[in-house]
Write a protein that holds these residues in place. Sequence first.
Motif, PDB file in Angstrom:
ATOM      1  N   PHE A  43      34.522 152.644  82.335  1.00 28.69           N
ATOM      2  CA  PHE A  43      34.761 151.395  81.617  1.00 28.69           C
ATOM      3  C   PHE A  43      35.698 151.732  80.454  1.00 28.69           C
ATOM      4  O   PHE A  43      35.342 152.504  79.573  1.00 28.69           O
ATOM      5  CB  PHE A  43      33.465 150.782  81.107  1.00 28.69           C
ATOM      6  CG  PHE A  43      32.545 150.294  82.196  1.00 28.69           C
ATOM      7  CD1 PHE A  43      33.037 149.790  83.390  1.00 28.69           C
ATOM      8  CD2 PHE A  43      31.183 150.323  82.011  1.00 28.69           C
ATOM      9  CE1 PHE A  43      32.198 149.338  84.384  1.00 28.69           C
ATOM     10  CE2 PHE A  43      30.325 149.860  82.999  1.00 28.69           C
ATOM     11  CZ  PHE A  43      30.834 149.379  84.183  1.00 28.69           C
ATOM     12  N   THR A  44      36.866 151.148  80.464  1.00 27.04           N
ATOM     13  CA  THR A  44      37.845 151.404  79.395  1.00 27.04           C
ATOM     14  C   THR A  44      37.820 150.309  78.348  1.00 27.04           C
ATOM     15  O   THR A  44      38.380 150.486  77.270  1.00 27.04           O
ATOM     16  CB  THR A  44      39.257 151.527  79.989  1.00 27.04           C
ATOM     17  OG1 THR A  44      39.584 150.330  80.682  1.00 27.04           O
ATOM     18  CG2 THR A  44      39.342 152.729  80.925  1.00 27.04           C
ATOM     19  N   ASP A  45      37.186 149.203  78.676  1.00 27.56           N
ATOM     20  CA  ASP A  45      37.070 148.078  77.761  1.00 27.56           C
ATOM     21  C   ASP A  45      35.767 147.368  78.121  1.00 27.56           C
ATOM     22  O   ASP A  45      35.499 147.120  79.299  1.00 27.56           O
ATOM     23  CB  ASP A  45      38.274 147.148  77.977  1.00 27.56           C
ATOM     24  CG  ASP A  45      38.551 146.226  76.808  1.00 27.56           C
ATOM     25  OD1 ASP A  45      37.799 146.268  75.805  1.00 27.56           O
ATOM     26  OD2 ASP A  45      39.528 145.454  76.890  1.00 27.56           O
ATOM     27  N   PHE A  46      34.944 147.051  77.127  1.00 29.13           N
ATOM     28  CA  PHE A  46      33.669 146.399  77.411  1.00 29.13           C
ATOM     29  C   PHE A  46      33.267 145.595  76.172  1.00 29.13           C
ATOM     30  O   PHE A  46      32.649 146.115  75.245  1.00 29.13           O
ATOM     31  CB  PHE A  46      32.596 147.432  77.743  1.00 29.13           C
ATOM     32  CG  PHE A  46      31.416 146.885  78.484  1.00 29.13           C
ATOM     33  CD1 PHE A  46      31.373 146.934  79.871  1.00 29.13           C
ATOM     34  CD2 PHE A  46      30.357 146.306  77.808  1.00 29.13           C
ATOM     35  CE1 PHE A  46      30.287 146.438  80.571  1.00 29.13           C
ATOM     36  CE2 PHE A  46      29.264 145.808  78.494  1.00 29.13           C
ATOM     37  CZ  PHE A  46      29.227 145.860  79.880  1.00 29.13           C
ATOM     38  N   VAL A  47      33.681 144.327  76.134  1.00 29.98           N
ATOM     39  CA  VAL A  47      33.442 143.470  74.976  1.00 29.98           C
ATOM     40  C   VAL A  47      32.794 142.179  75.458  1.00 29.98           C
ATOM     41  O   VAL A  47      33.323 141.501  76.330  1.00 29.98           O
ATOM     42  CB  VAL A  47      34.759 143.142  74.243  1.00 29.98           C
ATOM     43  CG1 VAL A  47      34.510 142.252  73.037  1.00 29.98           C
ATOM     44  CG2 VAL A  47      35.484 144.410  73.842  1.00 29.98           C
ATOM     45  N   THR A  48      31.658 141.840  74.852  1.00 34.74           N
ATOM     46  CA  THR A  48      31.002 140.560  75.173  1.00 34.74           C
ATOM     47  C   THR A  48      31.197 139.598  74.021  1.00 34.74           C
ATOM     48  O   THR A  48      31.318 139.986  72.860  1.00 34.74           O
ATOM     49  CB  THR A  48      29.493 140.755  75.413  1.00 34.74           C
ATOM     50  OG1 THR A  48      28.911 141.351  74.266  1.00 34.74           O
ATOM     51  CG2 THR A  48      29.234 141.605  76.630  1.00 34.74           C
ATOM     52  N   GLN A  49      31.213 138.309  74.340  1.00 34.03           N
ATOM     53  CA  GLN A  49      31.291 137.275  73.321  1.00 34.03           C
ATOM     54  C   GLN A  49      30.585 136.059  73.797  1.00 34.03           C
ATOM     55  O   GLN A  49      30.558 135.730  74.940  1.00 34.03           O
ATOM     56  CB  GLN A  49      32.751 136.964  72.998  1.00 34.03           C
ATOM     57  CG  GLN A  49      32.865 135.980  71.854  1.00 34.03           C
ATOM     58  CD  GLN A  49      34.288 135.806  71.421  1.00 34.03           C
ATOM     59  OE1 GLN A  49      35.139 136.615  71.695  1.00 34.03           O
ATOM     60  NE2 GLN A  49      34.551 134.714  70.728  1.00 34.03           N
TER      61      GLN A  49
END
Length: 144
Positions: A138-144
């Motif tokens: 996972f190179t990017d893992f952002v929740t919103q």
Amino acid sequence: MSVLDMAEVEPEEEQGGGRKKMLLVGVLVVALAAAAWWWFMMRPAAADQEPEPGEVLQLEPIQVNLEGGHYLRIGVALQAVEGAEEVEGSKALDATIELFTGESVESLANEKHRHRLKDELVEQLEESYEKEVIGVYFTDFVTQ
């Protein structure tokens, strides 16, 4: 016992010794045949060994809809095996979307749950890419 009687006894004793030798040779032949069979049929083949890692293909991050109107921005990189044909990312992106869609933000915040999802994604991609992909990052893992 006369000399003639002794002459008759000696060949029988030699036959008994000959039988023992033949039996020993037979056991050795069977043991060698079993060892050869195991060597060629049962021992782990070189193909069963861990594949060597090759090129890493980094895919563009995507957004996945989560539960409750939230979303996840996730970037994925694929670890290909050495010598793999060109690995393209559409199967990986599709599997990622299918796996993460509908998850809750709370469940993704749980490290153990995230690792289970990652392991499941790796299994799906190994199958989809026919063992040419052996890992996922996972190179990017952002929740919103």
